[in-house]
Motif scaffolding. Sequence first.
Motif, PDB file in Angstrom:
ATOM      1  N   ALA A  62       0.853  -1.172   0.049  1.00 52.90           N
ATOM      2  CA  ALA A  62       0.056   0.100  -0.071  1.00 52.90           C
ATOM      3  C   ALA A  62       0.936   1.302  -0.202  1.00 52.90           C
ATOM      4  O   ALA A  62       0.608   2.185  -0.453  1.00 52.90           O
ATOM      5  CB  ALA A  62      -0.990  -0.095   0.979  1.00 52.90           C
ATOM      6  N   ILE A  63       1.909   1.224   0.665  1.00 52.77           N
ATOM      7  CA  ILE A  63       2.948   2.475   0.866  1.00 52.77           C
ATOM      8  C   ILE A  63       4.399   1.980   0.714  1.00 52.77           C
ATOM      9  O   ILE A  63       4.730   0.971   1.351  1.00 52.77           O
ATOM     10  CB  ILE A  63       2.559   3.086   2.242  1.00 52.77           C
ATOM     11  N   GLY A  64       5.158   2.824  -0.009  1.00 57.42           N
ATOM     12  CA  GLY A  64       6.429   2.445   0.128  1.00 57.42           C
ATOM     13  C   GLY A  64       7.006   1.597  -0.906  1.00 57.42           C
ATOM     14  O   GLY A  64       6.366   1.215  -1.870  1.00 57.42           O
TER      15      GLY A  64
ATOM     16  N   LYS B 226      -9.658   4.399  -3.108  1.00 62.63           N
ATOM     17  CA  LYS B 226      -8.644   5.309  -3.829  1.00 62.63           C
ATOM     18  C   LYS B 226      -8.966   6.741  -3.533  1.00 62.63           C
ATOM     19  O   LYS B 226      -9.690   7.021  -3.305  1.00 62.63           O
ATOM     20  CB  LYS B 226      -9.164   4.953  -5.294  1.00 62.63           C
ATOM     21  N   LEU B 227      -7.500   7.165  -3.565  1.00 61.17           N
ATOM     22  CA  LEU B 227      -7.190   8.529  -3.306  1.00 61.17           C
ATOM     23  C   LEU B 227      -7.540   9.356  -4.404  1.00 61.17           C
ATOM     24  O   LEU B 227      -7.015   9.256  -5.456  1.00 61.17           O
ATOM     25  CB  LEU B 227      -5.882   8.783  -2.739  1.00 61.17           C
ATOM     26  N   SER B 228      -8.193  10.609  -4.016  1.00 64.12           N
ATOM     27  CA  SER B 228      -8.318  11.633  -5.346  1.00 64.12           C
ATOM     28  C   SER B 228      -7.231  12.800  -4.930  1.00 64.12           C
ATOM     29  O   SER B 228      -7.092  13.522  -6.107  1.00 64.12           O
ATOM     30  CB  SER B 228      -9.733  12.319  -5.141  1.00 64.12           C
TER      31      SER B 228
ATOM     32  N   ALA C 220      -5.180  11.395   7.683  1.00 68.16           N
ATOM     33  CA  ALA C 220      -4.556  10.206   6.661  1.00 68.16           C
ATOM     34  C   ALA C 220      -3.459  10.558   6.057  1.00 68.16           C
ATOM     35  O   ALA C 220      -2.479   9.923   5.953  1.00 68.16           O
ATOM     36  CB  ALA C 220      -5.965   9.665   5.754  1.00 68.16           C
ATOM     37  N   GLY C 221      -3.541  11.787   5.369  1.00 69.03           N
ATOM     38  CA  GLY C 221      -2.495  12.404   4.864  1.00 69.03           C
ATOM     39  C   GLY C 221      -1.201  12.397   5.797  1.00 69.03           C
ATOM     40  O   GLY C 221      -0.018  12.118   5.287  1.00 69.03           O
TER      41      GLY C 221
END
Length: 373
Positions: A32-34, A75-77, A85-86
């Motif tokens: 998900a990240i990285g 999904k991120l807009s 969250a950010g």
Amino acid sequence: MKNPNGNEIIQLFESWSPKKIACMENDPIGLAIGTLNKEITKVLVTLDVNEQVADEAINKGCQLIIAHHPPIFRKLSNLRTDTPAGKLYEKLIKNDIAVYAAHTNLDVAVGGVNDLLADALKLENREILEKTYNEYLMKLAVFVPDDYADKVRVALSKAGAGKIGNYDSCSFSTNGQGRFRALEGANPFIGDIGEMEKTDEEKIEVVFPHSIKNKVLKALLNAHPYEEPAYDIYTLAVETNIMGLGRIGTLQQPMTLREFAEHVKKSLNVPCVRVVGNTDEIVSKVAVVGGDGNKYIHSAKRAGADVFVTGDMYFHVAQDAQSIGLNIVDPGHHVEKVMIKGVAEKMEQLCFEKKLAVQFIQSEINTEPFIFL
């Protein structure tokens, strides 16, 4: 022992909890990240990823987090760092901490969330509650010169073919004669161009799940001495690798619903539970679904459960369960925290077997949002 990179760790994880068994459409599982393209010495295992968990990973020197609940579910807009969250994503990225999520695939996996809950409740004679995944067996029949039959059999077995239940290297052979003629441009292993050839051959038959078809065929072609091996491959009407959501089993001793509710509280380490049903009724057959199991009350009833253990039970679903005579014990969604210890211990063992030097740290952050007064 060597320090692995992230990809090696996740390959081991997906050897028992692969993405393909996820049962929710568009389930946001995986990285998900990285990035996984880096050396990993410490992995934090957690149910959820919030800012406190991120701080824990930083303080404990972890380069990777394995979580059950995806940190990015929709999904991120945009990616604004002035939102909660950010801010979390920014902290993880700035500290080079990757996050891998295993959601419904970990629910379904053998040894995953639902098995761990069933273990905690000490359920015996355990079965799958709701089948969500299966494969069909395929059969390969290949014709091999007698002198090369053992070599081909071993290669097929190493590729995963011939495994039936608790047995491997299973095959069946018949002997016969093969006939062929090599045409111009061929490079025959036996015989001459333009001449009919007859040779003693063995027909080897093995079965395997369709998911490893390409691997089995590659092993066959690498081991077979012929330029153009003759083989048949077809699908059987036999299911294998059956997996699913939830588990159903029996208690070691029948007890009243009230006693069972106390057993759930103690076994799953929760301060209280919600109960639907007559607390004096005797229960012995138990169904369990980690997380939100509202959709599975009828599955539990059809399977013969006296009581269904699951979280987030809705008011009207509880009434429906009551109307069909199914008792409910709701210990909350957060009991999925059993995956922290279970995943950490399983991954430690797998990495030890592969001689990978990596530490799996069990998160100590309580991500339960509810306070019970």
